[in-house]
Every structure is written in C-alpha cells, then in structure tokens.
Design a protein around this motif. Structure first.
Motif, PDB file in Angstrom:
ATOM      1  N   GLY A  21      -3.896   1.107   2.035  1.00  0.00           N
ATOM      2  CA  GLY A  21      -3.306  -0.095   1.444  1.00  0.00           C
ATOM      3  C   GLY A  21      -2.982  -1.140   2.488  1.00  0.00           C
ATOM      4  O   GLY A  21      -3.212  -2.342   2.274  1.00  0.00           O
ATOM      5  N   THR A  22      -2.453  -0.710   3.630  1.00  0.00           N
ATOM      6  CA  THR A  22      -2.147  -1.654   4.700  1.00  0.00           C
ATOM      7  C   THR A  22      -3.405  -2.316   5.233  1.00  0.00           C
ATOM      8  O   THR A  22      -3.443  -3.535   5.467  1.00  0.00           O
ATOM      9  CB  THR A  22      -1.409  -0.933   5.841  1.00  0.00           C
ATOM     10  OG1 THR A  22      -0.251  -0.272   5.320  1.00  0.00           O
ATOM     11  CG2 THR A  22      -0.986  -1.910   6.918  1.00  0.00           C
ATOM     12  N   VAL A  23      -4.456  -1.521   5.429  1.00  0.00           N
ATOM     13  CA  VAL A  23      -5.728  -2.079   5.918  1.00  0.00           C
ATOM     14  C   VAL A  23      -6.286  -3.087   4.919  1.00  0.00           C
ATOM     15  O   VAL A  23      -6.740  -4.171   5.303  1.00  0.00           O
ATOM     16  CB  VAL A  23      -6.745  -0.941   6.174  1.00  0.00           C
ATOM     17  CG1 VAL A  23      -8.127  -1.521   6.484  1.00  0.00           C
ATOM     18  CG2 VAL A  23      -6.277  -0.071   7.325  1.00  0.00           C
ATOM     19  N   TYR A  24      -6.232  -2.769   3.639  1.00  0.00           N
ATOM     20  CA  TYR A  24      -6.739  -3.695   2.627  1.00  0.00           C
ATOM     21  C   TYR A  24      -5.926  -4.993   2.613  1.00  0.00           C
ATOM     22  O   TYR A  24      -6.473  -6.080   2.416  1.00  0.00           O
ATOM     23  CB  TYR A  24      -6.706  -3.053   1.244  1.00  0.00           C
ATOM     24  CG  TYR A  24      -7.532  -1.792   1.119  1.00  0.00           C
ATOM     25  CD1 TYR A  24      -8.564  -1.516   2.003  1.00  0.00           C
ATOM     26  CD2 TYR A  24      -7.283  -0.864   0.110  1.00  0.00           C
ATOM     27  CE1 TYR A  24      -9.312  -0.361   1.907  1.00  0.00           C
ATOM     28  CE2 TYR A  24      -8.033   0.297  -0.011  1.00  0.00           C
ATOM     29  CZ  TYR A  24      -9.045   0.552   0.889  1.00  0.00           C
ATOM     30  OH  TYR A  24      -9.787   1.705   0.785  1.00  0.00           O
ATOM     31  N   GLY A  25      -4.620  -4.883   2.824  1.00  0.00           N
ATOM     32  CA  GLY A  25      -3.798  -6.085   2.888  1.00  0.00           C
ATOM     33  C   GLY A  25      -4.184  -6.974   4.053  1.00  0.00           C
ATOM     34  O   GLY A  25      -4.254  -8.205   3.915  1.00  0.00           O
ATOM     35  N   VAL A  26      -4.444  -6.376   5.211  1.00  0.00           N
ATOM     36  CA  VAL A  26      -4.893  -7.150   6.370  1.00  0.00           C
ATOM     37  C   VAL A  26      -6.218  -7.834   6.068  1.00  0.00           C
ATOM     38  O   VAL A  26      -6.425  -9.010   6.406  1.00  0.00           O
ATOM     39  CB  VAL A  26      -5.011  -6.240   7.601  1.00  0.00           C
ATOM     40  CG1 VAL A  26      -5.660  -6.982   8.769  1.00  0.00           C
ATOM     41  CG2 VAL A  26      -3.647  -5.710   8.016  1.00  0.00           C
ATOM     42  N   LEU A  27      -7.127  -7.123   5.420  1.00  0.00           N
ATOM     43  CA  LEU A  27      -8.433  -7.699   5.102  1.00  0.00           C
ATOM     44  C   LEU A  27      -8.313  -8.863   4.132  1.00  0.00           C
ATOM     45  O   LEU A  27      -9.002  -9.879   4.276  1.00  0.00           O
ATOM     46  CB  LEU A  27      -9.346  -6.618   4.513  1.00  0.00           C
ATOM     47  CG  LEU A  27      -9.727  -5.467   5.447  1.00  0.00           C
ATOM     48  CD1 LEU A  27     -10.541  -4.425   4.697  1.00  0.00           C
ATOM     49  CD2 LEU A  27     -10.516  -5.987   6.639  1.00  0.00           C
ATOM     50  N   VAL A  28      -7.449  -8.734   3.136  1.00  0.00           N
ATOM     51  CA  VAL A  28      -7.264  -9.817   2.163  1.00  0.00           C
ATOM     52  C   VAL A  28      -6.686 -11.056   2.843  1.00  0.00           C
ATOM     53  O   VAL A  28      -7.153 -12.180   2.627  1.00  0.00           O
ATOM     54  CB  VAL A  28      -6.351  -9.349   1.014  1.00  0.00           C
ATOM     55  CG1 VAL A  28      -5.943 -10.531   0.145  1.00  0.00           C
ATOM     56  CG2 VAL A  28      -7.055  -8.301   0.175  1.00  0.00           C
ATOM     57  N   ALA A  29      -5.655 -10.860   3.664  1.00  0.00           N
ATOM     58  CA  ALA A  29      -5.065 -11.994   4.379  1.00  0.00           C
ATOM     59  C   ALA A  29      -6.080 -12.628   5.323  1.00  0.00           C
ATOM     60  O   ALA A  29      -6.167 -13.863   5.429  1.00  0.00           O
ATOM     61  CB  ALA A  29      -3.831 -11.533   5.152  1.00  0.00           C
ATOM     62  N   TYR A  30      -6.850 -11.803   5.989  1.00  0.00           N
ATOM     63  CA  TYR A  30      -7.867 -12.303   6.920  1.00  0.00           C
ATOM     64  C   TYR A  30      -8.917 -13.131   6.188  1.00  0.00           C
ATOM     65  O   TYR A  30      -9.255 -14.254   6.604  1.00  0.00           O
ATOM     66  CB  TYR A  30      -8.513 -11.115   7.637  1.00  0.00           C
ATOM     67  CG  TYR A  30      -9.726 -11.464   8.467  1.00  0.00           C
ATOM     68  CD1 TYR A  30      -9.584 -12.050   9.722  1.00  0.00           C
ATOM     69  CD2 TYR A  30     -11.011 -11.206   7.999  1.00  0.00           C
ATOM     70  CE1 TYR A  30     -10.691 -12.371  10.488  1.00  0.00           C
ATOM     71  CE2 TYR A  30     -12.122 -11.523   8.759  1.00  0.00           C
ATOM     72  CZ  TYR A  30     -11.957 -12.105   9.996  1.00  0.00           C
ATOM     73  OH  TYR A  30     -13.055 -12.411  10.741  1.00  0.00           O
ATOM     74  N   ALA A  31      -9.444 -12.611   5.069  1.00  0.00           N
ATOM     75  CA  ALA A  31     -10.489 -13.320   4.333  1.00  0.00           C
ATOM     76  C   ALA A  31      -9.948 -14.611   3.731  1.00  0.00           C
ATOM     77  O   ALA A  31     -10.599 -15.663   3.810  1.00  0.00           O
ATOM     78  CB  ALA A  31     -11.051 -12.413   3.237  1.00  0.00           C
ATOM     79  N   GLY A  32      -8.759 -14.571   3.124  1.00  0.00           N
ATOM     80  CA  GLY A  32      -8.208 -15.770   2.513  1.00  0.00           C
ATOM     81  C   GLY A  32      -7.924 -16.865   3.518  1.00  0.00           C
ATOM     82  O   GLY A  32      -8.265 -18.034   3.296  1.00  0.00           O
ATOM     83  N   CYS A  33      -7.308 -16.513   4.641  1.00  0.00           N
ATOM     84  CA  CYS A  33      -6.989 -17.511   5.659  1.00  0.00           C
ATOM     85  C   CYS A  33      -8.248 -18.021   6.360  1.00  0.00           C
ATOM     86  O   CYS A  33      -8.345 -19.212   6.680  1.00  0.00           O
ATOM     87  CB  CYS A  33      -6.013 -16.928   6.677  1.00  0.00           C
ATOM     88  SG  CYS A  33      -4.389 -16.515   5.992  1.00  0.00           S
TER      89      CYS A  33
END
Length: 382
Positions: free
Chosen positions: A326-338
């Motif tokens: 879950g933490t890794v997916y959160g980092v990926l979502v923030a990375y892709a959105g930003c």
C-alpha cells in the motif's frame, strides 16, 4: 463664400508595375461592407496583364476598413499560393497584417493536422518510440529531483508549508474513506461468495475466512485502494498542478527562488506515504467484514467461528506485505500525478489530457509493481 462639401475618397485598388517582377497594389478609400468596393475578380485580370513574381501593397490612402478588405486579401493570398507568387504584407496596416497572419497560422495548423492523419504506420510507430524515450528520460529526471527533495527534508532544508501538508493529508485520507469503504465491501462480498461456492463442493466453507482474510490483507486491499486513490487523488494532483502551470504560478515560484518540487510535490508525496498504509488496513478490515456477512447469511457459518478461523489464518507477515505494498502504491500515485501535472501544457485542453495521463500512468505503475512485489515476496517466502 460657399463652403465646399467634403467628398469621401473613392474606394478603389490601383495596380502598378514597379519593375518586371513586382506588382504594387495601391489601396484607397474606406473599405466597408455598406458600399461597393473592388472584388478579387476585378484584380485577377491584372495578373494576366502584368506577369510578375512578387506582390506588394501600398496603403497610405487607405481609410477605414472592415472584413470586406480582409476577404479580398485572403483571396489574393490563396491565389498567390496557387501561382507560387511571393506576397509582402508590410505595406498594409498592422491590424490587417495581424489578422492575415492569424488566418494563415490556423490554415497551416489544419494542414498539419491533415498531414498527421495521413502519415504512414511506420512514421507513427517511430514517433511513438521517440515519445516513449523522451517520456522515460523525463520520468527518471523527475524521480531524481524527488529524491533530492526528500534529502532536503531529512536535513530540514525543504521549503513547504506545514498547513498544506495537513490539508492534503485530510483530502487524501479521511475524505477518501467513503469510496474506499464501498469498493472494499463489494470486493469482499464478491471474493467471499465466489470462494465459498467452490469450497462448498468439498464441505470446506469455513476456509472462506482464510481466503478472504489473506486475500484482502495481503493483496486485494492494497491493490484496490491504490487504484481508487489513482483515480481520485492522482487525478486531483495532476489537475491542481496543471492548472498552476497554466496560470504560471509554478513559474512564479521559480522566480522567487522556491523549488516547486519542495513546495508542491513533497507535501503530496508525504501525505500519501502516511495515509496509504492506514487506508490499506482499513480496506482489509472492511473486506473481512464483508466476507463475514456472506458467511453468516448465505453459508450459515457462525460469526465467532469465522472470526477465530480468520485469526488463525493471518499472521504479521501478511499485514507487513499488505502495508508495504500500500505504501509503495501511494508513492507511485503521488509520483505519477505530480509528474503529469508538472509536465502540463498551457491550455485547458492540456489540463484535461494531463489528468487522464496521470490516472493511466498511476494505474499502470501499480499493476506493474504489484506483479513484481508478488514475485519478490514469494521467492523470499515472506
């Protein structure tokens, strides 16, 4: 003494040949739609009389003008293009030149769009490869800037407002509980019902607790929460930063010497790093409760029996794997959105395209890393 009446200048266009290769069109009078004025057909015969290679204009005697003059000049422009004649607008008023340049630019854009539609498959494939290569370089560069921003955070040198962090945390966490609850409950229902149907053939309905518990805690809760956050929060990040890019707010931050990565990206990244494990755990609990509902109402399994079976099936490794994913997916979502937000163009259409690209990129990265992490944890026997 009798006062002389004012006479409006005659609306006309005189054709003069300056030299063997140049034709001068002299515009006179007030050109408007309310009165008669020369047409293109009146001028076209002059090109046959004076075979030249260049057309210029003189507008010293030109008065007021409206679209009637622009229509004539547009027709002259098309004719000159068909006959490969050089046409010089420098003798026209600035307003006329600007409007003609605008019309020429729009026509060139339409021509380019038509050429793009007719390009061959090989050309399109090559352009796609080039775009992917450029995008990969930009993604690696942005990742490096994000890592440097985290380093500045560790040493207390990052520039961002704590109030922004708490506000984004609230938006990404508590305000997402509703949609996470609904999706997790429905997924838990489906998983429990389909699993129990198969297990009932062997009289092993009780093991639906193992299926739902391990499946939700270890894999599905993190995956579903990541996809939900990608569609909800990742799109919001891209739209926010894209709009700031359109309004030149990011350029203003750079002018003030403030790093946009620190000020805009870092609080969003930290908010998802803190919230995604909690949302993942919450999603797993909701999914287990949904499985209990199916077991109790459809397959006549007691609640305490289901509870004890779930406790026996789960261990800390399952929770660790689920929270880590879950933490890794959160980092990926923030990375892709930003990332997509910072890459946004300068138009409203670009903001829409950026939002779509952020959701697609985030979802794709989640699926890729879900597969990789599953293989890694399996080989490590975790």
């Amino acid at each position: 003494m009798q006062e002389s009446a004012s006479v409006e200048p005659t609306v006309k266009i005189d054709v003069n040949q300056n030299n063997a290769n140049e034709l001068n069109l002299v515009l006179s009078g007030d050109w408007n739609l309310r009165q008669d004025h020369p047409t293109f057909h009146d001028v076209e015969s002059s090109f046959h009389t004076y075979p030249v290679n260049r057309i210029i204009f003189s507008s010293q005697k030109l008065g007021d003008w409206d679209s009637s003059l622009l229509i004539l000049l547009s027709q002259l422009t098309r004719y000159a293009k068909e006959k490969a004649l050089d046409i010089d607008y420098s003798g026209l008023p600035n307003g006329v030149q600007n409007l003609l340049n605008l019309a020429t630019t729009e026509a060139a854009t339409q021509t380019d769009n038509q050429q793009q539609k007719t390009t061959s498959f090989i050309t399109q494939f090559g352009q796609t490869v080039i775009d992917w290569q450029r995008s990969t370089v930009e993604m690696v560069f942005f990742f490096g800037e994000t890592v440097l921003s985290l380093k500045r955070l560790v040493f207390g040198k990052a520039q961002f407002r704590r109030s922004d962090f708490f506000l984004i945390t609230q938006e990404t966490g508590p305000q997402a509980l509703g949609i996470v609850s609904l999706i997790s409950f429905l997924v838990g229902l489906i998983l429990a019902y389909m699993g129990a149907l198969q297990l009932s053939q062997f009289g092993a309905q009780i093991f639906v607790a193992d299926l739902v518990g391990i499946g939700m805690v270890r894999e599905i809760s993190a995956l579903m929460t990541g996809i939900i956050v990608a569609g909800r929060t990742g799109a919001a990040f891209a739209a926010q930063l894209g709009t700031m890019q359109v309004n030149e707010e990011i350029d203003a931050l750079k002018t003030l010497g403030i790093s946009p990565i620190d000020f805009l990206v870092l609080p969003r990244l930290l908010a998802l790093i803190f919230m995604m494990p909690l949302l993942t755990m919450y999603s797993g609990i909701i999914g287990i409760l949904a499985g209990a509902v199916v077991a109790l109402t459809v397959f006549d399994i007691g609640f305490f029996e289901y509870y004890h079976q779930t406790v026996r099936a789960l261990n800390l490794n399952h929770f660790f794997v689920g929270l880590f994913k879950g933490t890794v997916y959160g980092v990926l979502v923030a990375y892709a959105g930003c990332l997509r937000g910072m890459q946004c163009g300068r138009s409203a259409q670009a903001v829409g395209e950026t939002t779509t690209s952020a959701v697609v990129t985030g979802t794709l990265l989640i699926v890729i890393f879900a597969s990789l992490l599953t293989i890694i944890f399996h080989n490590l026997e975790i």
